[in-house]
Design a protein around this motif. Sequence first.
Motif, short mmCIF file in Angstrom:
data_model
loop_
_atom_site.label_atom_id
_atom_site.label_comp_id
_atom_site.label_asym_id
_atom_site.label_seq_id
_atom_site.Cartn_x
_atom_site.Cartn_y
_atom_site.Cartn_z
N ASN A 253 -0.72 -0.88 2.12
CA ASN A 253 -2.02 -0.43 1.63
C ASN A 253 -2.01 1.04 1.20
O ASN A 253 -3.07 1.59 0.87
N TYR A 254 -0.82 1.66 1.23
CA TYR A 254 -0.63 3.04 0.74
C TYR A 254 -1.58 4.01 1.44
O TYR A 254 -2.40 4.69 0.81
N VAL A 276 -6.74 7.36 8.22
CA VAL A 276 -6.73 8.81 8.40
C VAL A 276 -6.49 9.52 7.07
O VAL A 276 -7.14 10.52 6.76
N LEU A 277 -5.52 9.03 6.30
CA LEU A 277 -5.19 9.61 5.00
C LEU A 277 -4.97 8.49 3.99
O LEU A 277 -4.37 7.46 4.34
N GLU A 278 -5.41 8.69 2.78
CA GLU A 278 -5.24 7.70 1.72
C GLU A 278 -4.19 8.19 0.72
O GLU A 278 -4.20 9.36 0.33
N GLY A 284 -4.79 12.62 -8.67
CA GLY A 284 -5.95 12.35 -7.84
C GLY A 284 -5.92 13.02 -6.48
O GLY A 284 -6.79 12.77 -5.65
N GLU A 285 -4.95 13.89 -6.26
CA GLU A 285 -4.82 14.53 -4.94
C GLU A 285 -6.03 15.41 -4.61
O GLU A 285 -6.56 16.11 -5.47
N VAL A 292 -3.67 12.09 -0.54
CA VAL A 292 -2.35 12.70 -0.66
C VAL A 292 -1.44 11.80 -1.48
O VAL A 292 -1.33 10.60 -1.19
N ALA A 293 -0.77 12.35 -2.46
CA ALA A 293 0.17 11.58 -3.27
C ALA A 293 1.48 11.40 -2.54
O ALA A 293 1.98 12.32 -1.89
#
Length: 336
Positions: A253-254, A276-278, A284-285, A292-293
Amino acid sequence: MGNTTKIADLTGPGRTDAFGVGGTDLGVVATAPDGRLVAVFGDSFEEATVGGPGWRSPVVLFADPDTVAEGLRWTGSGGDENAYARQLIEYPKSALLRRPRCSTMLPTDLITLGDTMFLHVMACRGLGNVLWTEILASTDNGVTWSSTGARWPGDVCGGLFQMLTWAAADDGYVYAYTTGFRRDAGLLLHRVPAESLADPEAWQPWGFADERWAWGNPPTLTLPGAFGELCLRRVPGPDGQRNWLLVFFDAGNYRIDALLLDAPNADLHRAPRTTVLEGTSWSGEDHATGRVAQLYGGYVVPGSTLSDLHLVVSQWNTATNWPYHAMQFRTDLAGL
């Protein structure tokens, strides 16, 4: 996820180049017996890129525990405590002595038991090809390391005993979640008496057989998915109780997720879960809002609480090879 913000870059120019570390990743952290924080990083290079001079792994940097709030401040390096962070252990990089060539040895998790620190590593021939895993030990607060002799073939448990995280419980056991290095599989659970950590025969799988879950049954997936780096820790909550928290890179799910467990062998399907982080594109960062990329990792920093949880997160721009670094993020999971 709206409560997640970036605290600082932890590695790279101006942060770790004094230790001969320009580009690096991972950065699992534990408290040494002497109270210092010990962070273990993976493939490391002298320049701010992937490749070039000074390739070694794993390496250790020491941090002051009083600097967690503003971003870990490095105070030294492992190997011999000189400024240059040295590779912790030599390993065969050729086919001599009938041993397969190992191109890198990557850390997966670190634990302190009494006066000894233990580090689980994956011996790899290129990324994704794990030859074996083993446990290293340090009795001098993470400065020097040696093999304990505990070793598992890379294909044990169908290849799902490669990426590992562990934490000690009050019942005398260390509990460990594992998955494969290819980020395409779910989770297994094992336990081992703390005093027998370096004895592969003492490890017991958690599995389902004869219509029940039990220790010693054949290992059974506790949660299907496509997972990467894992971090199991006991983290104080608002009431002071230490909660079991499993943070993991959900590659399918990245994103980086967290599960709050009522026990190390809790039903992961029913455990409270949050992102927590996507992951996002480079355009898009927004680190201020947790996007986060090319993110991975997600290791809990000692001293964290549920309401003030600090994580070491890696990022690698595989198109340009920079950024290739570790960062520190903070989030609030008190409502999980």
